[in-house]
Scaffold this motif. Sequence first.
Motif, PDB file in Angstrom:
ATOM      1  N   PRO A  26       0.753  -1.494   0.102  1.00 21.32           N
ATOM      2  CA  PRO A  26      -0.534   0.248  -0.233  1.00 21.32           C
ATOM      3  C   PRO A  26       0.392   1.355  -0.087  1.00 21.32           C
ATOM      4  CG  PRO A  26      -1.283  -1.706   1.406  1.00 21.32           C
ATOM      5  CD  PRO A  26       0.299  -2.331   1.006  1.00 21.32           C
ATOM      6  N   VAL A  27       2.000   0.713   0.783  1.00 22.31           N
ATOM      7  CA  VAL A  27       2.869   2.851   1.019  1.00 22.31           C
ATOM      8  C   VAL A  27       3.615   3.138  -0.662  1.00 22.31           C
ATOM      9  CG1 VAL A  27       4.682   3.196   1.393  1.00 22.31           C
ATOM     10  CG2 VAL A  27       3.070   2.247   3.285  1.00 22.31           C
ATOM     11  N   LYS A  28       3.636   1.976  -1.455  1.00 24.16           N
ATOM     12  CA  LYS A  28       4.443   2.216  -3.225  1.00 24.16           C
ATOM     13  C   LYS A  28       2.879   2.364  -3.497  1.00 24.16           C
ATOM     14  CE  LYS A  28       7.812  -1.492  -2.089  1.00 24.16           C
ATOM     15  NZ  LYS A  28       8.074  -2.766  -3.507  1.00 24.16           N
ATOM     16  N   GLY A  29       1.990   2.403  -3.167  1.00 24.71           N
ATOM     17  CA  GLY A  29       0.949   2.634  -4.097  1.00 24.71           C
ATOM     18  C   GLY A  29       0.656   4.449  -4.010  1.00 24.71           C
ATOM     19  N   MET A  30       0.403   4.410  -2.308  1.00 27.16           N
ATOM     20  CA  MET A  30       0.340   6.018  -1.680  1.00 27.16           C
ATOM     21  C   MET A  30       1.825   6.621  -2.808  1.00 27.16           C
ATOM     22  SD  MET A  30      -0.085   4.564   1.729  1.00 27.16           S
ATOM     23  CE  MET A  30      -1.336   3.760   2.158  1.00 27.16           C
ATOM     24  N   GLY A  31       2.694   6.900  -2.701  1.00 28.48           N
ATOM     25  CA  GLY A  31       4.104   7.389  -3.208  1.00 28.48           C
ATOM     26  C   GLY A  31       3.476   7.629  -4.237  1.00 28.48           C
ATOM     27  N   ARG A  32       3.062   6.459  -5.593  1.00 26.20           N
ATOM     28  CA  ARG A  32       3.095   6.517  -7.242  1.00 26.20           C
ATOM     29  C   ARG A  32       1.915   6.966  -7.368  1.00 26.20           C
ATOM     30  NH1 ARG A  32       3.865  -0.076  -7.852  1.00 26.20           N
ATOM     31  NH2 ARG A  32       6.372  -0.211  -7.672  1.00 26.20           N
ATOM     32  N   LEU A  33       0.778   6.895  -6.955  1.00 25.35           N
ATOM     33  CA  LEU A  33      -0.270   8.570  -6.377  1.00 25.35           C
ATOM     34  C   LEU A  33      -0.094   9.243  -6.750  1.00 25.35           C
ATOM     35  CD1 LEU A  33      -3.183   8.639  -6.875  1.00 25.35           C
ATOM     36  CD2 LEU A  33      -4.140   8.484  -4.685  1.00 25.35           C
ATOM     37  N   ALA A  34       1.221   9.803  -5.211  1.00 29.77           N
ATOM     38  CA  ALA A  34       1.578  11.192  -5.123  1.00 29.77           C
ATOM     39  C   ALA A  34       1.632  12.184  -5.590  1.00 29.77           C
ATOM     40  CB  ALA A  34       1.782  11.177  -3.160  1.00 29.77           C
ATOM     41  N   VAL A  35       3.591  10.991  -6.562  1.00 28.76           N
ATOM     42  CA  VAL A  35       3.759  11.286  -7.652  1.00 28.76           C
ATOM     43  C   VAL A  35       2.628  11.919  -8.858  1.00 28.76           C
ATOM     44  CG1 VAL A  35       5.775  10.992  -9.091  1.00 28.76           C
ATOM     45  CG2 VAL A  35       6.098  10.495  -6.432  1.00 28.76           C
ATOM     46  N   ALA A  36       2.090  10.772  -9.161  1.00 31.06           N
ATOM     47  CA  ALA A  36       1.509  11.053 -10.037  1.00 31.06           C
ATOM     48  C   ALA A  36       0.133  12.213 -10.873  1.00 31.06           C
ATOM     49  CB  ALA A  36       0.475   9.898 -10.524  1.00 31.06           C
ATOM     50  N   LEU A  37      -0.188  12.535  -8.785  1.00 28.33           N
ATOM     51  CA  LEU A  37      -1.216  13.934  -9.043  1.00 28.33           C
ATOM     52  C   LEU A  37      -0.058  14.958  -8.783  1.00 28.33           C
ATOM     53  CD1 LEU A  37      -3.505  12.362  -6.533  1.00 28.33           C
ATOM     54  CD2 LEU A  37      -3.894  13.243  -8.631  1.00 28.33           C
ATOM     55  N   GLU A  38       0.896  15.375  -8.591  1.00 28.92           N
ATOM     56  CA  GLU A  38       1.531  16.320  -8.789  1.00 28.92           C
ATOM     57  C   GLU A  38       2.094  17.466 -10.188  1.00 28.92           C
ATOM     58  OE1 GLU A  38       6.106  18.075  -8.010  1.00 28.92           O
ATOM     59  OE2 GLU A  38       6.139  15.402  -8.104  1.00 28.92           O
ATOM     60  N   ARG A  39       2.464  16.681 -11.116  1.00 30.67           N
ATOM     61  CA  ARG A  39       2.700  17.140 -12.318  1.00 30.67           C
ATOM     62  C   ARG A  39       0.949  18.000 -12.652  1.00 30.67           C
ATOM     63  NH1 ARG A  39       5.842  15.731 -17.443  1.00 30.67           N
ATOM     64  NH2 ARG A  39       7.642  15.360 -14.962  1.00 30.67           N
ATOM     65  N   PRO A  40      -0.152  16.791 -12.656  1.00 29.29           N
ATOM     66  CA  PRO A  40      -1.522  17.601 -13.914  1.00 29.29           C
ATOM     67  C   PRO A  40      -1.908  18.604 -12.658  1.00 29.29           C
ATOM     68  CG  PRO A  40      -1.637  15.598 -12.873  1.00 29.29           C
ATOM     69  CD  PRO A  40      -0.108  15.620 -12.593  1.00 29.29           C
ATOM     70  N   LEU A  41      -1.978  18.476 -11.451  1.00 30.63           N
ATOM     71  CA  LEU A  41      -2.177  19.701 -10.159  1.00 30.63           C
ATOM     72  C   LEU A  41      -1.845  20.795  -9.816  1.00 30.63           C
ATOM     73  CD1 LEU A  41      -3.588  16.956  -7.693  1.00 30.63           C
ATOM     74  CD2 LEU A  41      -4.978  18.337  -9.543  1.00 30.63           C
ATOM     75  N   ARG A  42      -0.145  20.734 -10.369  1.00 35.97           N
ATOM     76  CA  ARG A  42       0.882  21.898 -10.237  1.00 35.97           C
ATOM     77  C   ARG A  42       0.167  23.074 -11.730  1.00 35.97           C
ATOM     78  NH1 ARG A  42       5.511  22.713  -7.671  1.00 35.97           N
ATOM     79  NH2 ARG A  42       6.136  21.258  -6.449  1.00 35.97           N
ATOM     80  N   LYS A  43       0.105  21.861 -12.954  1.00 37.82           N
ATOM     81  CA  LYS A  43       0.052  22.785 -14.588  1.00 37.82           C
ATOM     82  C   LYS A  43      -1.756  23.312 -13.934  1.00 37.82           C
ATOM     83  CE  LYS A  43       2.307  20.035 -17.342  1.00 37.82           C
ATOM     84  NZ  LYS A  43       2.035  18.560 -18.707  1.00 37.82           N
ATOM     85  N   ARG A  44      -2.605  23.005 -13.625  1.00 33.85           N
ATOM     86  CA  ARG A  44      -4.108  23.692 -13.414  1.00 33.85           C
ATOM     87  C   ARG A  44      -4.442  24.663 -12.057  1.00 33.85           C
ATOM     88  NH1 ARG A  44      -4.612  18.815 -15.617  1.00 33.85           N
ATOM     89  NH2 ARG A  44      -5.772  17.500 -16.768  1.00 33.85           N
ATOM     90  N   MET A  45      -3.838  24.598 -11.018  1.00 33.42           N
ATOM     91  CA  MET A  45      -3.574  25.531 -10.274  1.00 33.42           C
ATOM     92  C   MET A  45      -1.944  27.103 -10.215  1.00 33.42           C
ATOM     93  SD  MET A  45      -4.736  23.183  -6.933  1.00 33.42           S
ATOM     94  CE  MET A  45      -6.429  22.186  -7.789  1.00 33.42           C
ATOM     95  N   ALA A  46      -2.700  28.142 -10.444  1.00 35.01           N
ATOM     96  CA  ALA A  46      -1.372  29.016  -9.793  1.00 35.01           C
ATOM     97  C   ALA A  46      -0.667  28.738  -8.566  1.00 35.01           C
ATOM     98  CB  ALA A  46      -1.652  30.384 -10.091  1.00 35.01           C
ATOM     99  N   SER A  47      -1.784  28.168  -7.368  1.00 32.66           N
ATOM    100  CA  SER A  47      -0.706  27.908  -6.349  1.00 32.66           C
ATOM    101  C   SER A  47      -0.120  27.361  -5.995  1.00 32.66           C
ATOM    102  CB  SER A  47      -1.633  28.982  -5.076  1.00 32.66           C
ATOM    103  OG  SER A  47      -1.264  28.424  -3.703  1.00 32.66           O
ATOM    104  N   PRO A  48       1.164  26.562  -5.112  1.00 34.11           N
ATOM    105  CA  PRO A  48       1.550  25.428  -5.541  1.00 34.11           C
ATOM    106  C   PRO A  48       1.660  24.718  -3.947  1.00 34.11           C
ATOM    107  CG  PRO A  48       3.488  26.994  -6.578  1.00 34.11           C
ATOM    108  CD  PRO A  48       1.922  27.775  -6.283  1.00 34.11           C
ATOM    109  N   ARG A  49       1.335  26.081  -3.177  1.00 30.47           N
ATOM    110  CA  ARG A  49       0.639  25.614  -1.897  1.00 30.47           C
ATOM    111  C   ARG A  49      -0.958  24.832  -1.958  1.00 30.47           C
ATOM    112  NH1 ARG A  49       1.121  29.133   3.989  1.00 30.47           N
ATOM    113  NH2 ARG A  49       3.467  28.121   3.273  1.00 30.47           N
ATOM    114  N   LEU A  50      -1.432  25.751  -2.919  1.00 31.05           N
ATOM    115  CA  LEU A  50      -2.939  25.141  -3.299  1.00 31.05           C
ATOM    116  C   LEU A  50      -3.006  23.797  -3.758  1.00 31.05           C
ATOM    117  CD1 LEU A  50      -6.771  25.015  -2.539  1.00 31.05           C
ATOM    118  CD2 LEU A  50      -6.402  26.573  -4.966  1.00 31.05           C
TER     119      LEU A  50
END
Length: 330
Positions: A26-50
Amino acid sequence: MTVEMQILAAIGLDMLWGDPRRLPHPVKGMGRLAVALERPLRKRMASPRLAGIVTAFLVIVVTTATAAALLTAAYRLHPWVGDALSILLLSTCLATRDLAAHAWQVFSALRLGNLGQARERVGRMVGRDTDKLDQGGVVRAAVESVAENTVDGVTAPLFWAVLLGPVGALAYKAASTLDSTFGYKNERYLHFGWASARLDDVLNYLPARLTLPLTVAAAALLGLRPGNTWRTALRDWDKHASPNSGWSEAATAGALGVQLGGPVYRQGNLTDMPLFGESGEVPAPRHIQKAVRLMLLTPEARGPRPEARGPRPEARGPRKNCPFLCSASP
């Protein structure tokens, strides 16, 4: 089966089996999900904190929802199936065996006089440069890793498991994984990783402090320095930049009678870290053994009752029994 019995069984399963490398974790899956979400969410949101807040929220929600759905389905099949899955999921939240086994690799290399191999092995446990460490530096690095991960990999997952069951333990593990992935004070993650770091601080706040009396009890059982454990932790815990890590490191320093912390190199850059404890015994391989025995007895002193950053993902120990509960060698 009660949650308390499930937790005891999970502790036993973790000590016998550890984290199987060839099975999904499960921990590997959590890490992979987090990494997979980072790039698209950074692109869609102007605020890195958000973007970081949304990433942390989604990883926690997906983890808890998946765990709840799997457990619901398992219990509908049969109560025994549900209990078995609960025990399995709880065991994946613990890092007791792997942490002990990895420290044993460092201990063994030092006992054989192979400093080069000990440096390479402790480098899997810590984020500092280890290629120029002397024996004392290797011992301190290993002991500090064991001390800090006593909370992240042992007492905190057990604390949340007692309060909220397997789903709560997995939610905690998701937060810990987010912190390990994004909780860095560098240009890339200073703002994006803010939510992950703060969430980990909040969830570890009580477990880190409740670990102190348990460590004192474990030190007394092992014939170490329970009084010094208490005094050193209360005096030195707030030297650490983290609101939680200082408790376990200071307590371990007091129990072993050695000084931990001090300057370290990371990627060639010198970082001044606080000192915990007082100059007493010269750090030696036996202190790694004692630190792991202290870690192993801390949850035993606790028991699965409410009153009472894992080793790093790449730090996987060997699949064999670890002789840390035998008498410490001189």
